[in-house]
Write a protein that holds these residues in place. Structure first.
Motif, mmCIF file in Angstrom:
data_model
loop_
_atom_site.group_PDB
_atom_site.id
_atom_site.type_symbol
_atom_site.label_atom_id
_atom_site.label_comp_id
_atom_site.label_asym_id
_atom_site.label_seq_id
_atom_site.Cartn_x
_atom_site.Cartn_y
_atom_site.Cartn_z
ATOM 1 N N ILE A 52 -85.789 -16.832 67.591
ATOM 2 C CA ILE A 52 -84.449 -16.238 67.518
ATOM 3 C C ILE A 52 -84.399 -14.813 68.069
ATOM 4 O O ILE A 52 -85.242 -13.982 67.734
ATOM 5 C CB ILE A 52 -83.958 -16.233 66.048
ATOM 6 N N ARG A 54 -83.109 -11.307 67.970
ATOM 7 C CA ARG A 54 -82.573 -10.464 66.897
ATOM 8 C C ARG A 54 -81.237 -9.835 67.275
ATOM 9 O O ARG A 54 -80.318 -9.745 66.471
ATOM 10 C CB ARG A 54 -83.572 -9.359 66.555
ATOM 11 N N ARG A 76 -78.494 -20.620 58.470
ATOM 12 C CA ARG A 76 -79.443 -21.557 59.063
ATOM 13 C C ARG A 76 -78.935 -22.095 60.384
ATOM 14 O O ARG A 76 -77.731 -22.149 60.614
ATOM 15 C CB ARG A 76 -79.674 -22.756 58.147
ATOM 16 N N GLU A 98 -74.080 -23.352 57.170
ATOM 17 C CA GLU A 98 -74.221 -21.929 56.845
ATOM 18 C C GLU A 98 -74.012 -21.057 58.079
ATOM 19 O O GLU A 98 -74.944 -20.467 58.595
ATOM 20 C CB GLU A 98 -75.601 -21.640 56.243
ATOM 21 N N ARG A 271 -74.677 -36.032 63.900
ATOM 22 C CA ARG A 271 -75.839 -36.069 63.004
ATOM 23 C C ARG A 271 -76.511 -34.698 62.876
ATOM 24 O O ARG A 271 -77.669 -34.520 63.182
ATOM 25 C CB ARG A 271 -76.844 -37.123 63.493
ATOM 26 N N PRO A 274 -80.637 -29.540 59.586
ATOM 27 C CA PRO A 274 -81.262 -28.223 59.767
ATOM 28 C C PRO A 274 -82.394 -28.320 60.788
ATOM 29 O O PRO A 274 -83.193 -29.252 60.740
ATOM 30 C CB PRO A 274 -81.815 -27.898 58.388
ATOM 31 N N ASP A 275 -82.442 -27.349 61.715
ATOM 32 C CA ASP A 275 -83.477 -27.390 62.734
ATOM 33 C C ASP A 275 -84.819 -27.029 62.115
ATOM 34 O O ASP A 275 -85.001 -25.904 61.640
ATOM 35 C CB ASP A 275 -83.138 -26.412 63.871
ATOM 36 N N PRO A 276 -85.757 -27.965 62.116
ATOM 37 C CA PRO A 276 -87.049 -27.677 61.476
ATOM 38 C C PRO A 276 -87.885 -26.636 62.228
ATOM 39 O O PRO A 276 -88.829 -26.089 61.670
ATOM 40 C CB PRO A 276 -87.755 -29.042 61.488
ATOM 41 N N ASP A 277 -87.502 -26.334 63.477
ATOM 42 C CA ASP A 277 -88.252 -25.337 64.248
ATOM 43 C C ASP A 277 -87.880 -23.900 63.901
ATOM 44 O O ASP A 277 -88.554 -22.970 64.318
ATOM 45 C CB ASP A 277 -87.983 -25.518 65.753
ATOM 46 N N LEU A 278 -86.771 -23.750 63.206
ATOM 47 C CA LEU A 278 -86.286 -22.389 62.942
ATOM 48 C C LEU A 278 -86.187 -22.146 61.444
ATOM 49 O O LEU A 278 -85.528 -22.900 60.738
ATOM 50 C CB LEU A 278 -84.918 -22.190 63.592
ATOM 51 N N VAL A 279 -86.833 -21.106 60.986
ATOM 52 C CA VAL A 279 -86.759 -20.817 59.551
ATOM 53 C C VAL A 279 -85.466 -20.072 59.250
ATOM 54 O O VAL A 279 -84.808 -19.538 60.146
ATOM 55 C CB VAL A 279 -87.987 -20.009 59.065
ATOM 56 N N GLU A 280 -85.101 -20.057 57.990
ATOM 57 C CA GLU A 280 -83.805 -19.495 57.634
ATOM 58 C C GLU A 280 -83.779 -17.975 57.778
ATOM 59 O O GLU A 280 -84.810 -17.312 57.777
ATOM 60 C CB GLU A 280 -83.414 -19.897 56.217
ATOM 61 N N LEU A 281 -82.558 -17.472 57.906
ATOM 62 C CA LEU A 281 -82.350 -16.026 57.970
ATOM 63 C C LEU A 281 -81.786 -15.599 56.638
ATOM 64 O O LEU A 281 -80.870 -16.223 56.113
ATOM 65 C CB LEU A 281 -81.350 -15.699 59.067
ATOM 66 N N GLU A 282 -82.363 -14.567 56.081
ATOM 67 C CA GLU A 282 -81.788 -14.037 54.843
ATOM 68 C C GLU A 282 -81.466 -12.576 55.070
ATOM 69 O O GLU A 282 -82.351 -11.781 55.404
ATOM 70 C CB GLU A 282 -82.769 -14.207 53.679
ATOM 71 N N PHE B 49 -85.665 -26.287 52.945
ATOM 72 C CA PHE B 49 -85.651 -26.774 54.311
ATOM 73 C C PHE B 49 -87.007 -26.626 54.986
ATOM 74 O O PHE B 49 -87.304 -27.274 55.963
ATOM 75 C CB PHE B 49 -84.568 -26.039 55.104
ATOM 76 N N HIS B 50 -87.782 -25.697 54.444
ATOM 77 C CA HIS B 50 -89.127 -25.499 54.962
ATOM 78 C C HIS B 50 -90.065 -25.348 53.783
ATOM 79 O O HIS B 50 -89.683 -24.825 52.746
ATOM 80 C CB HIS B 50 -89.222 -24.233 55.817
ATOM 81 N N VAL B 54 -91.369 -19.007 54.757
ATOM 82 C CA VAL B 54 -91.243 -17.906 55.727
ATOM 83 C C VAL B 54 -89.768 -17.718 56.065
ATOM 84 O O VAL B 54 -89.022 -18.677 56.174
ATOM 85 C CB VAL B 54 -92.013 -18.249 57.027
ATOM 86 N N LYS B 55 -89.351 -16.469 56.192
ATOM 87 C CA LYS B 55 -87.954 -16.195 56.539
ATOM 88 C C LYS B 55 -87.876 -15.181 57.672
ATOM 89 O O LYS B 55 -88.843 -14.492 57.967
ATOM 90 C CB LYS B 55 -87.230 -15.590 55.323
ATOM 91 N N ASN B 56 -86.700 -15.092 58.272
ATOM 92 C CA ASN B 56 -86.390 -14.023 59.226
ATOM 93 C C ASN B 56 -87.410 -13.833 60.347
ATOM 94 O O ASN B 56 -87.850 -12.717 60.603
ATOM 95 C CB ASN B 56 -86.226 -12.688 58.489
ATOM 96 N N VAL B 57 -87.793 -14.912 60.972
ATOM 97 C CA VAL B 57 -88.680 -14.760 62.120
ATOM 98 C C VAL B 57 -87.808 -14.556 63.367
ATOM 99 O O VAL B 57 -87.086 -15.454 63.777
ATOM 100 C CB VAL B 57 -89.583 -15.998 62.305
ATOM 101 N N MET B 58 -87.862 -13.354 63.892
ATOM 102 C CA MET B 58 -87.022 -13.057 65.054
ATOM 103 C C MET B 58 -87.840 -12.296 66.088
ATOM 104 O O MET B 58 -88.865 -11.724 65.777
ATOM 105 C CB MET B 58 -85.820 -12.206 64.634
ATOM 106 N N ARG B 59 -87.350 -12.327 67.314
ATOM 107 C CA ARG B 59 -88.004 -11.560 68.372
ATOM 108 C C ARG B 59 -87.051 -10.493 68.890
ATOM 109 O O ARG B 59 -85.827 -10.601 68.728
ATOM 110 C CB ARG B 59 -88.426 -12.478 69.529
#
Lengths: 482, 93
Positions: A52, A54, A76, A98, A271, A274-282, B49-50, B54-59
């Motif tokens: 992602i 930033r 997400r 979300e 369909r 949630p994309d399993p390749d991307l972890v959530e943003l908090e 979901f995971h 791990v959270k907030n992995v960004m570049r």
């Protein structure tokens, strides 16, 4: 027509102003060669991992904030699955449950609030070409430069009540997004796209009518024309007792009509998951505060400041806010100044002189040789009386052409103000001798005759004298001679 | 009821008549098997979901050119100059 109410909701996509794509480091440059900016991630090669951007997230948060949205503390990405050749992964990374922001509004200058349903982040698709020049191909070509470019989708509530109001909303939304640095919002380059949902109902009716999605509108004018046409079409059908079919229609600019899209209707079964390749943003408070502290001045705030603090007229303020380039140039010119006459003078040069020339020559501000500091100096020379309006108007085109400070050009062109008071006095005496009749008039009490004499001195000096000084010297000479 | 035809279409799979008959029986059985999970009490358990936590992995927004672009184009089923070439898709009117 009178008995009907038009109900419109708009879906706006804007390209976020980032250097790199949403999930890979490829360039987002618009002027690239076909498939110049592609990599394994944005062409959907197996086994790659998106990461992602930033900046894109920050911009999405800022957009949500300025659209008064609530912000999902946990956001997400989801996969939206469908097959189309412009989408190499066969799913688009988007957001579903979300989104970054939801439930906000944009307050138009008229005071009306248009609700915002959601603001979500997604990626663009590739671009399909069906023509080469005007030749229609019997196959399609794909350029994936656009694939993976960060987009923001802004979905309004069905609060818009006319095609004109749709344009008003778009215009003001665009202005805010430009000021906040979120997007260039250039429809020609596709960095702002707009689809609409439109239905009609009898006035007073509570239920919404069957809606039709209208696509392929490429300018604000075509938005207005397409929606006006579509509203009339629906009303006509209903008045004949026919039914509206829920469908997607494309605006045909040349024919001036909307046409049913004859694309094979895949059941809209995306369909999402949630994309399993991307972890959530908090987003925590600290992160949000930091992002929001960087929000630049928005158009309405700037307008208020121009009127209240800089004492510009409402007209001047409106011209400036609708033209951010002009306004930013003005900001540079007035930087560090606090004199109202300076603001007024600077504004006048930009609005009355510069904009006209730019329009005439079809130039933009960044193509200008004239720099804000050049204009700043000109304004200073003018309000301190070191140059006259006439000299100002003469030197200004030269400044535009050469991109130099006026002081330097005045010296080069021998247009500098005469500093030597004795020389001015000499010229004044000379003028008095040559204009005996006017001098007599003055002495007979016709005091305004001095204006003529000042004019003559200015003519002789080619405007290089300070009129105030000339006035004083002439008055002294006239009063002291018998 | 599972609409096997719909699923085949969405997946863009080529499935023979025989396979269709076979899947029509198998797929509901598989789904049925998953239903075993429903026996578990998940009353107070939040969805995750995971499993990584791990959270907030960004570049950072930095541009870097991918140097092997030619390799990607070479692997295209069909190409024309620097474009990917596909069967005609009609979108416009």
């Amino acid at each position: 027509m009178m008995d009907w109410e038009v109900v419109i909701g708009l879906e706006v996509h804007v390209q976020l102003k980032t250097k790199s794509k949403m999930f890979c480091s490829c360039s987002t440059d618009f002027d690239s060669l076909p498939n110049e900016n592609i990599c394994p991630i944005c062409t959907g090669q197996p086994g790659v991992l998106p990461k992602i951007n930033r900046r894109a997230i920050e911009l999405a948060l800022i957009a949500s904030k300025i659209l008064n949205c609530k912000i999902n503390r946990i956001s997400r990405f989801a996969r939206k699955n469908y097959f189309y050749p412009d989408l190499p992964k066969n799913y688009q990374i988007s957001q579903y449950e979300e989104p970054i922001g939801y439930d906000g509004y944009l307050e138009l200058p008229s005071g009306k609030r248009i609700g915002i349903m959601r603001v979500h982040q997604e990626e663009d698709t590739g671009k399909l070409l069906h023509y080469i020049g005007s030749r229609k191909l019997d196959y399609s070509l794909i350029d994936f430069n656009r694939s993976g470019i960060p987009l923001l989708e802004i979905v309004s509530k069905p609060d818009i009540r006319s095609p004109e109001e749709a344009v008003e909303y778009l215009t003001f939304l665009r202005l805010n997004l430009i000021y906040a640095g979120i997007s260039d919002c250039d429809m020609e380059k596709g960095s702002l796209r707009c689809d609409a949902n439109l239905s009609v109902r009898r006035k007073g009716e509570k239920e919404l009518g069957v809606k039709v999605e209208v696509k392929n509108m490429n300018s604000f004018k075509s938005v207005k024309d397409a929606l006006s046409y579509e509203a009339r079409r629906q009303i006509k059908l209903l008045e004949k007792g026919e039914k509206i079919i829920q469908e997607t229609r494309l605006w045909d600019e040349r024919g001036g009509v909307t046409k049913s899209m004859r694309r094979k209707e895949y059941a809209h079964d995306y369909r999402y998951f949630p994309d399993p390749d991307l972890v959530e943003l908090e987003f925590d408070e600290e992160f949000l505060n930091e992002v929001f502290s960087k929000i630049p001045e928005l158009p309405l705030e700037r307008r208020r400041r121009y009127i209240d603090e800089l004492s510009l007229s409402e007209y001047e303020a409106d011209v400036f806010i609708s033209n951010k380039e002009a306004s930013d140039f003005f900001e540079e010119v007035i930087k560090g100044e606090n004199d109202k006459s300076f603001f007024k003078e600077a504004s006048s040069w930009i609005l009355n002189d510069l904009l006209g020339i730019l329009n005439e020559r079809k130039l933009s501000f960044n193509e200008l040789k004239l720099k804000p500091e050049h204009l700043k100096e000109l304004v200073k020379l003018k309000i301190s009386g070191k140059i006259t309006s006439k000299i100002g108007k003469e030197i200004f085109p030269v400044m535009l052409e050469k991109g130099e400070f006026p002081s330097k050009l005045l010296k080069e062109l021998d247009m500098e103000q005469i500093q030597d008071e004795d020389e001015i006095r000499r010229i004044c005496s000379c003028v008095l001798k040559e204009n005996q009749k006017v001098v007599e008039d003055y002495k007979k009490g016709k005091k305004q005759a001095i204006g003529r004499l000042v004019g003559e001195v200015m003519k002789k000096t080619r405007g290089r004298a300070n009129p105030r000084a000339v006035n004083e010297i002439l008055r002294n000479l006239l009063e002291s001679s018998p | 009821m599972i609409d096997i035809e719909h699923i085949i279409e969405l997946a863009r799979l080529y499935v023979t008549e025989e396979e269709r008959e076979k899947f029509k029986k198998q797929l509901p059985e598989i789904i049925e098997f998953f239903k075993n999970l429903e026996e578990l009490d998940t009353e107070n358990i939040l969805p995750i979901f995971h499993t990584l936590g791990v959270k907030n992995v960004m570049r950072e927004d930095k541009m870097r050119k991918f140097e092997d672009r030619e390799l990607i184009l070479e692997n295209a089923p069909e190409r024309e100059e620097d474009f990917f070439k596909v069967k005609r898709v009609i979108e416009e009117i």
